[in-house]
Design a protein around this motif. Structure first.
Motif, mmCIF file in Angstrom:
data_model
loop_
_atom_site.group_PDB
_atom_site.id
_atom_site.type_symbol
_atom_site.label_atom_id
_atom_site.label_comp_id
_atom_site.label_asym_id
_atom_site.label_seq_id
_atom_site.Cartn_x
_atom_site.Cartn_y
_atom_site.Cartn_z
ATOM 1 N N ILE A 152 -33.439 -9.930 33.461
ATOM 2 C CA ILE A 152 -32.729 -9.061 32.529
ATOM 3 C C ILE A 152 -32.145 -9.958 31.438
ATOM 4 O O ILE A 152 -31.589 -11.017 31.741
ATOM 5 C CB ILE A 152 -31.576 -8.311 33.234
ATOM 6 C CG1 ILE A 152 -32.116 -7.255 34.198
ATOM 7 C CG2 ILE A 152 -30.616 -7.688 32.224
ATOM 8 C CD1 ILE A 152 -32.616 -6.000 33.526
ATOM 9 N N PHE A 153 -32.279 -9.535 30.191
ATOM 10 C CA PHE A 153 -31.640 -10.274 29.103
ATOM 11 C C PHE A 153 -30.282 -9.644 28.803
ATOM 12 O O PHE A 153 -30.154 -8.419 28.741
ATOM 13 C CB PHE A 153 -32.523 -10.282 27.857
ATOM 14 C CG PHE A 153 -33.648 -11.263 27.952
ATOM 15 C CD1 PHE A 153 -33.453 -12.601 27.622
ATOM 16 C CD2 PHE A 153 -34.899 -10.868 28.408
ATOM 17 C CE1 PHE A 153 -34.493 -13.519 27.732
ATOM 18 C CE2 PHE A 153 -35.941 -11.773 28.511
ATOM 19 C CZ PHE A 153 -35.735 -13.108 28.178
ATOM 20 N N VAL A 154 -29.298 -10.495 28.629
ATOM 21 C CA VAL A 154 -27.927 -10.050 28.395
ATOM 22 C C VAL A 154 -27.379 -10.757 27.154
ATOM 23 O O VAL A 154 -27.570 -11.966 26.988
ATOM 24 C CB VAL A 154 -27.029 -10.377 29.605
ATOM 25 C CG1 VAL A 154 -25.590 -9.942 29.349
ATOM 26 C CG2 VAL A 154 -27.567 -9.721 30.877
ATOM 27 N N LEU A 155 -26.713 -10.010 26.303
ATOM 28 C CA LEU A 155 -25.985 -10.573 25.165
ATOM 29 C C LEU A 155 -24.498 -10.490 25.495
ATOM 30 O O LEU A 155 -23.981 -9.400 25.763
ATOM 31 C CB LEU A 155 -26.292 -9.806 23.879
ATOM 32 C CG LEU A 155 -27.755 -9.767 23.423
ATOM 33 C CD1 LEU A 155 -27.897 -8.917 22.168
ATOM 34 C CD2 LEU A 155 -28.285 -11.169 23.183
ATOM 35 N N LYS A 156 -23.803 -11.626 25.487
ATOM 36 C CA LYS A 156 -22.390 -11.662 25.844
ATOM 37 C C LYS A 156 -21.576 -12.185 24.674
ATOM 38 O O LYS A 156 -21.902 -13.218 24.083
ATOM 39 C CB LYS A 156 -22.164 -12.544 27.074
ATOM 40 C CG LYS A 156 -20.708 -12.570 27.546
ATOM 41 C CD LYS A 156 -20.563 -13.280 28.875
ATOM 42 C CE LYS A 156 -19.127 -13.232 29.373
ATOM 43 N NZ LYS A 156 -18.989 -13.828 30.731
ATOM 44 N N LEU A 168 -11.293 -9.757 24.901
ATOM 45 C CA LEU A 168 -12.183 -8.658 25.255
ATOM 46 C C LEU A 168 -13.596 -9.212 25.356
ATOM 47 O O LEU A 168 -14.066 -9.891 24.438
ATOM 48 C CB LEU A 168 -12.121 -7.556 24.197
ATOM 49 C CG LEU A 168 -12.971 -6.310 24.452
ATOM 50 C CD1 LEU A 168 -12.401 -5.514 25.625
ATOM 51 C CD2 LEU A 168 -13.018 -5.434 23.196
ATOM 52 N N VAL A 169 -14.254 -8.949 26.460
ATOM 53 C CA VAL A 169 -15.621 -9.423 26.675
ATOM 54 C C VAL A 169 -16.574 -8.236 26.567
ATOM 55 O O VAL A 169 -16.360 -7.192 27.183
ATOM 56 C CB VAL A 169 -15.772 -10.092 28.055
ATOM 57 C CG1 VAL A 169 -17.225 -10.514 28.288
ATOM 58 C CG2 VAL A 169 -14.852 -11.298 28.161
ATOM 59 N N THR A 170 -17.600 -8.404 25.757
ATOM 60 C CA THR A 170 -18.620 -7.372 25.592
ATOM 61 C C THR A 170 -19.947 -7.902 26.108
ATOM 62 O O THR A 170 -20.366 -8.998 25.742
ATOM 63 C CB THR A 170 -18.774 -6.989 24.108
ATOM 64 O OG1 THR A 170 -17.502 -6.605 23.582
ATOM 65 C CG2 THR A 170 -19.755 -5.845 23.946
ATOM 66 N N GLU A 171 -20.601 -7.121 26.971
ATOM 67 C CA GLU A 171 -21.929 -7.487 27.467
ATOM 68 C C GLU A 171 -22.899 -6.349 27.194
ATOM 69 O O GLU A 171 -22.633 -5.202 27.552
ATOM 70 C CB GLU A 171 -21.909 -7.778 28.976
ATOM 71 C CG GLU A 171 -21.234 -9.074 29.354
ATOM 72 C CD GLU A 171 -21.471 -9.441 30.815
ATOM 73 O OE1 GLU A 171 -22.367 -8.845 31.456
ATOM 74 O OE2 GLU A 171 -20.761 -10.326 31.318
ATOM 75 N N MET A 172 -24.009 -6.673 26.567
ATOM 76 C CA MET A 172 -25.091 -5.723 26.363
ATOM 77 C C MET A 172 -26.250 -6.115 27.280
ATOM 78 O O MET A 172 -26.816 -7.202 27.133
ATOM 79 C CB MET A 172 -25.560 -5.732 24.914
ATOM 80 C CG MET A 172 -26.785 -4.863 24.656
ATOM 81 S SD MET A 172 -26.409 -3.139 24.405
ATOM 82 C CE MET A 172 -25.861 -3.195 22.689
ATOM 83 N N TRP A 173 -26.562 -5.247 28.249
ATOM 84 C CA TRP A 173 -27.675 -5.495 29.166
ATOM 85 C C TRP A 173 -28.888 -4.743 28.646
ATOM 86 O O TRP A 173 -28.827 -3.522 28.425
ATOM 87 C CB TRP A 173 -27.305 -5.037 30.581
ATOM 88 C CG TRP A 173 -26.389 -6.014 31.277
ATOM 89 C CD1 TRP A 173 -25.230 -6.540 30.787
ATOM 90 C CD2 TRP A 173 -26.567 -6.567 32.572
ATOM 91 N NE1 TRP A 173 -24.669 -7.394 31.702
ATOM 92 C CE2 TRP A 173 -25.473 -7.427 32.808
ATOM 93 C CE3 TRP A 173 -27.537 -6.424 33.567
ATOM 94 C CZ2 TRP A 173 -25.322 -8.150 33.996
ATOM 95 C CZ3 TRP A 173 -27.395 -7.130 34.750
ATOM 96 C CH2 TRP A 173 -26.302 -7.988 34.952
ATOM 97 N N LEU A 174 -29.986 -5.472 28.454
ATOM 98 C CA LEU A 174 -31.206 -4.924 27.873
ATOM 99 C C LEU A 174 -32.265 -4.807 28.973
ATOM 100 O O LEU A 174 -32.800 -5.819 29.442
ATOM 101 C CB LEU A 174 -31.706 -5.827 26.745
ATOM 102 C CG LEU A 174 -30.646 -6.182 25.681
ATOM 103 C CD1 LEU A 174 -31.187 -7.253 24.733
ATOM 104 C CD2 LEU A 174 -30.216 -4.951 24.916
ATOM 105 N N TYR A 175 -32.570 -3.586 29.366
ATOM 106 C CA TYR A 175 -33.518 -3.366 30.457
ATOM 107 C C TYR A 175 -34.941 -3.227 29.911
ATOM 108 O O TYR A 175 -35.133 -2.784 28.768
ATOM 109 C CB TYR A 175 -33.119 -2.120 31.252
ATOM 110 C CG TYR A 175 -31.783 -2.285 31.934
ATOM 111 C CD1 TYR A 175 -31.696 -2.765 33.233
ATOM 112 C CD2 TYR A 175 -30.597 -2.006 31.262
ATOM 113 C CE1 TYR A 175 -30.471 -2.940 33.855
ATOM 114 C CE2 TYR A 175 -29.368 -2.182 31.866
ATOM 115 C CZ TYR A 175 -29.306 -2.657 33.159
ATOM 116 O OH TYR A 175 -28.086 -2.848 33.753
ATOM 117 N N PRO A 176 -35.940 -3.625 30.700
ATOM 118 C CA PRO A 176 -37.325 -3.633 30.209
ATOM 119 C C PRO A 176 -37.847 -2.278 29.755
ATOM 120 O O PRO A 176 -38.808 -2.218 28.978
ATOM 121 C CB PRO A 176 -38.117 -4.147 31.424
ATOM 122 C CG PRO A 176 -37.137 -4.972 32.185
ATOM 123 C CD PRO A 176 -35.829 -4.242 32.040
#
Length: 235
Positions: A152-156, A168-176
């Protein structure tokens, strides 16, 4: 628990408005590649065990064996004293869970090699982690029995927005499959949890961020996605 992490996830429809409202710049985000390891029928997940390894842009690689849920007082005193163990409460709208994460640092390149089957998976985990795994994994399920679920690719992105007074922590999880999960979180001490939760909610709703959506567990969504791929009949 050592700390409390307050989290909220946003649905796809709320992502763009939230990013704009919070002034987030995706170009400043750190890229992460996350691999999970479990059996095709998710035997570890059913037993409350998570095995994960990550490649982190600019920071190297790490691994973790996590037990969730856990009762902190049930953990051995020797383990609680380990500098690699973090016991934390994850709190989301509608519920919370306490987890124990035993972390390790991995030499560069080993996570990718293990995910490709070029290196035994157990070599990605320390002796301490392997012992922790053995104590809590289902009987008969060793590292050699685990399949790679991912990546899984994650942008943090970490920010300190005005009006909240904390990181504040933001995580975007990019699913296939093209779906995404955006998670906003902040950490605090145990005795601050209720106050910080109220302040964070007020800050986010004041910025117009919709917090009413159904909450998604990022790890569970990832595990179920890749497990379904493994179990799908060959074309």
């Amino acid at each position: 628990a050592d700390t409390v992490e307050l989290k909220v996830t946003l649905p796809d429809t709320a992502l763009r408005p939230a990013i704009a409202a919070l002034g987030l710049d995706p170009m400043e985000a750190q890229v992460r590649q996350v691999f999970f390891f479990d059996t095709p029928d998710l035997a570890l997940n059913k037993a409350g065990v998570v095995v994960r390894a990550r490649r982190v842009q600019g920071k190297g690689e790490d691994s973790v064996v996590k037990l969730r849920p856990v009762v902190p007082d049930d953990l051995p005193a020797e383990l609680r004293q380990s500098e690699n163990l973090v016991v934390e409460v994850d709190a989301m709208p509608g519920g919370y869970v306490c987890s124990a994460s035993l972390k390790g640092v991995v030499s560069t390149g080993r996570v990718r090699e293990a995910a490709r089957g070029e290196r035994p998976l157990r070599k990605v985990f320390s002796k301490e982690q392997r012992a922790f795994y053995k104590d809590h994994a289902p009987e008969g399920v060793g590292f050699d029995d685990l399949a790679t679920l991912g990546p899984i690719f994650v942008l943090k992105l970490k920010t300190n927005p005005e009006g909240i007074g904390r990181r504040l922590v933001t995580e975007m999880w990019l699913y296939p499959d093209g779906s995404r999960v955006l998670e906003l979180s902040t950490r605090c001490a145990r005795n601050e949890a209720f106050q910080v939760a109220a302040e964070a909610r007020a800050f986010l709703t004041g910025r117009g961020v919709d917090l009413s959506g159904e909450q998604v567990t990022k790890t569970r969504k990832a595990l179920e996605f890749f497990a379904n791929e493994l179990q799908a009949p060959a074309a």
